[in-house]
Structures are given as structure tokens and as C-alpha cells.
Design an enzyme around this catalytic site. Structure first.
Site, PDB file in Angstrom:
ATOM      1  N   ARG A   1      -0.872 -12.176  -3.648  1.00 29.26           N
ATOM      2  CA  ARG A   1      -1.964 -12.910  -4.310  1.00 29.26           C
ATOM      3  C   ARG A   1      -1.394 -14.151  -4.978  1.00 29.26           C
ATOM      4  O   ARG A   1      -0.414 -14.074  -5.727  1.00 29.26           O
ATOM      5  CB  ARG A   1      -2.665 -12.033  -5.336  1.00 29.26           C
ATOM      6  CG  ARG A   1      -3.841 -12.733  -6.038  1.00 29.26           C
ATOM      7  CD  ARG A   1      -4.572 -11.759  -6.937  1.00 29.26           C
ATOM      8  NE  ARG A   1      -5.088 -10.654  -6.156  1.00 29.26           N
ATOM      9  CZ  ARG A   1      -5.239  -9.415  -6.628  1.00 29.26           C
ATOM     10  NH1 ARG A   1      -4.898  -9.126  -7.873  1.00 29.26           N
ATOM     11  NH2 ARG A   1      -5.727  -8.464  -5.854  1.00 29.26           N
TER      12      ARG A   1
ATOM     13  N   LYS B   1       0.833  -1.205   0.000  1.00 29.46           N
ATOM     14  CA  LYS B   1       0.000   0.000   0.000  1.00 29.46           C
ATOM     15  C   LYS B   1       0.867   1.253   0.000  1.00 29.46           C
ATOM     16  O   LYS B   1       1.875   1.328   0.705  1.00 29.46           O
ATOM     17  CB  LYS B   1      -0.916   0.021   1.219  1.00 29.46           C
ATOM     18  CG  LYS B   1      -2.200  -0.786   1.073  1.00 29.46           C
ATOM     19  CD  LYS B   1      -3.137  -0.518   2.228  1.00 29.46           C
ATOM     20  CE  LYS B   1      -4.405  -1.330   2.126  1.00 29.46           C
ATOM     21  NZ  LYS B   1      -5.197  -1.006   0.937  1.00 29.46           N
TER      22      LYS B   1
ATOM     23  N   LYS C   1      -7.294   4.726   4.203  1.00 24.28           N
ATOM     24  CA  LYS C   1      -7.804   3.696   5.108  1.00 24.28           C
ATOM     25  C   LYS C   1      -7.849   4.200   6.547  1.00 24.28           C
ATOM     26  O   LYS C   1      -8.739   3.826   7.316  1.00 24.28           O
ATOM     27  CB  LYS C   1      -6.958   2.432   5.013  1.00 24.28           C
ATOM     28  CG  LYS C   1      -7.622   1.225   5.647  1.00 24.28           C
ATOM     29  CD  LYS C   1      -7.398  -0.018   4.842  1.00 24.28           C
ATOM     30  CE  LYS C   1      -8.292  -1.149   5.287  1.00 24.28           C
ATOM     31  NZ  LYS C   1      -8.082  -2.383   4.494  1.00 24.28           N
TER      32      LYS C   1
ATOM     33  N   ASP D   1      -3.589  -5.045   6.154  1.00 22.32           N
ATOM     34  CA  ASP D   1      -3.432  -5.406   4.737  1.00 22.32           C
ATOM     35  C   ASP D   1      -2.499  -4.455   3.996  1.00 22.32           C
ATOM     36  O   ASP D   1      -2.634  -4.258   2.798  1.00 22.32           O
ATOM     37  CB  ASP D   1      -4.788  -5.469   4.037  1.00 22.32           C
ATOM     38  CG  ASP D   1      -5.499  -4.117   4.006  1.00 22.32           C
ATOM     39  OD1 ASP D   1      -5.083  -3.206   4.754  1.00 22.32           O
ATOM     40  OD2 ASP D   1      -6.465  -3.984   3.232  1.00 22.32           O
TER      41      ASP D   1
ATOM     42  N   HIS E   1      -9.145 -15.377   1.732  1.00 20.81           N
ATOM     43  CA  HIS E   1      -8.295 -14.342   2.307  1.00 20.81           C
ATOM     44  C   HIS E   1      -7.756 -14.803   3.653  1.00 20.81           C
ATOM     45  O   HIS E   1      -8.494 -15.382   4.457  1.00 20.81           O
ATOM     46  CB  HIS E   1      -9.092 -13.047   2.536  1.00 20.81           C
ATOM     47  CG  HIS E   1      -9.465 -12.335   1.281  1.00 20.81           C
ATOM     48  ND1 HIS E   1      -9.765 -10.985   1.255  1.00 20.81           N
ATOM     49  CD2 HIS E   1      -9.580 -12.762   0.007  1.00 20.81           C
ATOM     50  CE1 HIS E   1     -10.064 -10.627   0.021  1.00 20.81           C
ATOM     51  NE2 HIS E   1      -9.966 -11.690  -0.758  1.00 20.81           N
TER      52      HIS E   1
ATOM     53  N   GLU F   1     -14.121  -6.764 -12.214  1.00 21.45           N
ATOM     54  CA  GLU F   1     -14.965  -6.068 -11.243  1.00 21.45           C
ATOM     55  C   GLU F   1     -14.281  -4.810 -10.723  1.00 21.45           C
ATOM     56  O   GLU F   1     -14.898  -3.754 -10.574  1.00 21.45           O
ATOM     57  CB  GLU F   1     -15.294  -7.031 -10.097  1.00 21.45           C
ATOM     58  CG  GLU F   1     -16.289  -6.495  -9.094  1.00 21.45           C
ATOM     59  CD  GLU F   1     -15.674  -6.169  -7.751  1.00 21.45           C
ATOM     60  OE1 GLU F   1     -16.428  -5.882  -6.809  1.00 21.45           O
ATOM     61  OE2 GLU F   1     -14.436  -6.158  -7.654  1.00 21.45           O
ATOM     62  N   HIS F   2     -12.980  -4.915 -10.448  1.00 27.07           N
ATOM     63  CA  HIS F   2     -12.215  -3.765  -9.951  1.00 27.07           C
ATOM     64  C   HIS F   2     -12.205  -2.630 -10.974  1.00 27.07           C
ATOM     65  O   HIS F   2     -12.395  -1.457 -10.627  1.00 27.07           O
ATOM     66  CB  HIS F   2     -10.786  -4.203  -9.630  1.00 27.07           C
ATOM     67  CG  HIS F   2      -9.902  -3.088  -9.162  1.00 27.07           C
ATOM     68  ND1 HIS F   2      -9.971  -2.549  -7.897  1.00 27.07           N
ATOM     69  CD2 HIS F   2      -8.932  -2.378  -9.820  1.00 27.07           C
ATOM     70  CE1 HIS F   2      -9.093  -1.571  -7.784  1.00 27.07           C
ATOM     71  NE2 HIS F   2      -8.455  -1.450  -8.926  1.00 27.07           N
TER      72      HIS F   2
ATOM     73  N   GLU G   1      -1.366  -9.869   4.168  1.00 23.42           N
ATOM     74  CA  GLU G   1      -2.623 -10.414   3.660  1.00 23.42           C
ATOM     75  C   GLU G   1      -2.326 -11.303   2.456  1.00 23.42           C
ATOM     76  O   GLU G   1      -1.648 -10.885   1.519  1.00 23.42           O
ATOM     77  CB  GLU G   1      -3.592  -9.311   3.232  1.00 23.42           C
ATOM     78  CG  GLU G   1      -4.924  -9.885   2.758  1.00 23.42           C
ATOM     79  CD  GLU G   1      -5.828  -8.837   2.135  1.00 23.42           C
ATOM     80  OE1 GLU G   1      -6.972  -8.700   2.596  1.00 23.42           O
ATOM     81  OE2 GLU G   1      -5.397  -8.169   1.177  1.00 23.42           O
TER      82      GLU G   1
ATOM     83  N   SER H   1      -2.831   5.430  -0.009  1.00 25.07           N
ATOM     84  CA  SER H   1      -3.803   4.376   0.291  1.00 25.07           C
ATOM     85  C   SER H   1      -3.929   4.151   1.793  1.00 25.07           C
ATOM     86  O   SER H   1      -5.031   3.936   2.316  1.00 25.07           O
ATOM     87  CB  SER H   1      -3.400   3.068  -0.393  1.00 25.07           C
ATOM     88  OG  SER H   1      -3.464   3.189  -1.791  1.00 25.07           O
TER      89      SER H   1
END
Length: 212
Positions: free
Chosen positions: A82, A50, A58, A77, A125, A159-160, A144, A54
């Protein structure tokens, strides 16, 4: 500004190293499967750290105190890895292999495969804690980890992009189509896994939901 940059670099660096630790572990598993086994369940690995912006966003959303100690406690996170797998059963298998390692401590798991989000999002996750060894001693760093299939990853990427384009205010018709596409992606996962097990001569094994 120089003092801020130095303090932020000192704060963020362990998270970068936490990513390095996790990606190294996954890369070792991937190479072992590739070299010594007939089948490699790991398609590819990516990571993200991040940015200061960002993290600031948050902090505002979580109403977190703007101090490094409070950020460490509240935001887990900052470091993310990923892992994209071939099939749903692979997701759980890789998760088990990774978290069985003695220096990986599982803090929290959210199984969006067993219980998808209302919009159809699916992924496993986990927040894990990894020791990072620095010159001043070791620190425990939360990372994460997201594990998903190729089909889930393709859907999540689309979707993002859609949510980014509409700044979160997505028209109802597009949301319906997006949810329908999630169902299609799930059907593809089920069909391809069935074919995979038929080709390998083994019976299908369903991924077991994890609750921690």
C-alpha cells in the site's frame, strides 16, 4: 506437519520477496523525491503477506482447487503493498513512475478513485508481476499494489474496523454515515489539492482514470 510447513514456506517465500522488490522500488522513488526534488508525493508505504488461514478462506470463497498451482493462478493478492500519497494527482503520478519500470508488468488495474465502490471506497488497485531471482532461477510473482490519499486511507481504515466489529453485518444507519464520511474525505482531497497547487503556483491537474 513438518513437510507441510516446508512446502508452504517454499510456496509463500517468493511472494515475500515480491513485496521486498516493490517496496524497494517505492522507497527509492521516495528517497529520490526527498533528496533531489522540492516535493515528495509519497507519504508512507506498508505491506502485508496473506497468512495460511487467509489464503484458505479465499480458496473456499473462490472455490479454487486446493493445490499450489491453482492458488498461484487464481489468487493474485497474496502479496500486497500500500502506497499512501498526499494528493489524488500524486496517486496517478506515482503509479505511472512505478509501472514505467521495465521489470514491472501490469496485469490488471481497478480504478476505484474514478469509479468508487457503492459504499464510497476509493483507491487505485493494480496487480503487477515482478521477477524474483532465486537460486534455482527467476520466477514471476504477482503483487497487489494499492495507492490512495491520506484521507482515503483514513476512511478505509475506519471502514475496515467497522465491518470487523459487526462481522460484515453493519447497521444501515452506520452505513449511511460511512458513505457520507467518504464524501467528506473526497471534499477534503479536492480542497487540499487546490490549496497545494495554489501554494506551488501551478494550476490544478486532475488525476486521469486508467483503464487497462
Amino acid at each position: 506437519m513438518r513437510a507441510f510447513r516446508e512446502s508452504f514456506a517454499r510456496f509463500i517465500m517468493p511472494y515475500k520477496f515480491g513485496i521486498d522488490e516493490v517496496t524497494t522500488k517505492v522507497s527509492i522513488l521516495r528517497e529520490e523525491f526527498s533528496e533531489l526534488h522540492e516535493y515528495n508525493p509519497i507519504e508512507h508505504i506498508s505491506s502485508r503477506l496473506k497468512s495460511a488461514e487467509s489464503i484458505e478462506q479465499k480458496i473456499v470463497r473462490k472455490q479454487c482447487e486446493p493445490s499450489y498451482d491453482a492458488i498461484r493462478e487464481s489468487i493474485t493478492d497474496i502479496a500486497g503493498v500500500r502506497i499512501v500519497c498526499s494528493f489524488v494527482s500524486d496517486v496517478y503520478h506515482v503509479f505511472d513512475l512505478l509501472t514505467a519500470q521495465e521489470d514491472v508488468h501490469v496485469l490488471r488495474v481497478k480504478d476505484y478513485i474514478a469509479a468508487p465502490k457503492p459504499n464510497g471506497y476509493k483507491s487505485l488497485h493494480a496487480i503487477v508481476e515482478i521477477p524474483v531471482f532465486l537460486s534455482e532461477g527467476s520466477v514471476l510473482v504477482p503483487v497487489e499494489i494499492q495507492l490512495r490519499t491520506v484521507a482515503m486511507d483514513f476512511w478505509a481504515s475506519l471502514e475496515h474496523k467497522i465491518y470487523y466489529k459487526y462481522d460484515g453485518d453493519v447497521p444501515a444507519g452506520i452505513l449511511r454515515d460511512l458513505t457520507a464520511a467518504a464524501d467528506t474525505a473526497n471534499d477534503l482531497d479536492v480542497t487540499m489539492e487546490k490549496l497545494h497547487h495554489q501554494v506551488r503556483g501551478a494550476g490544478p491537474t486532475d488525476g486521469i482514470p486508467i483503464a487497462i
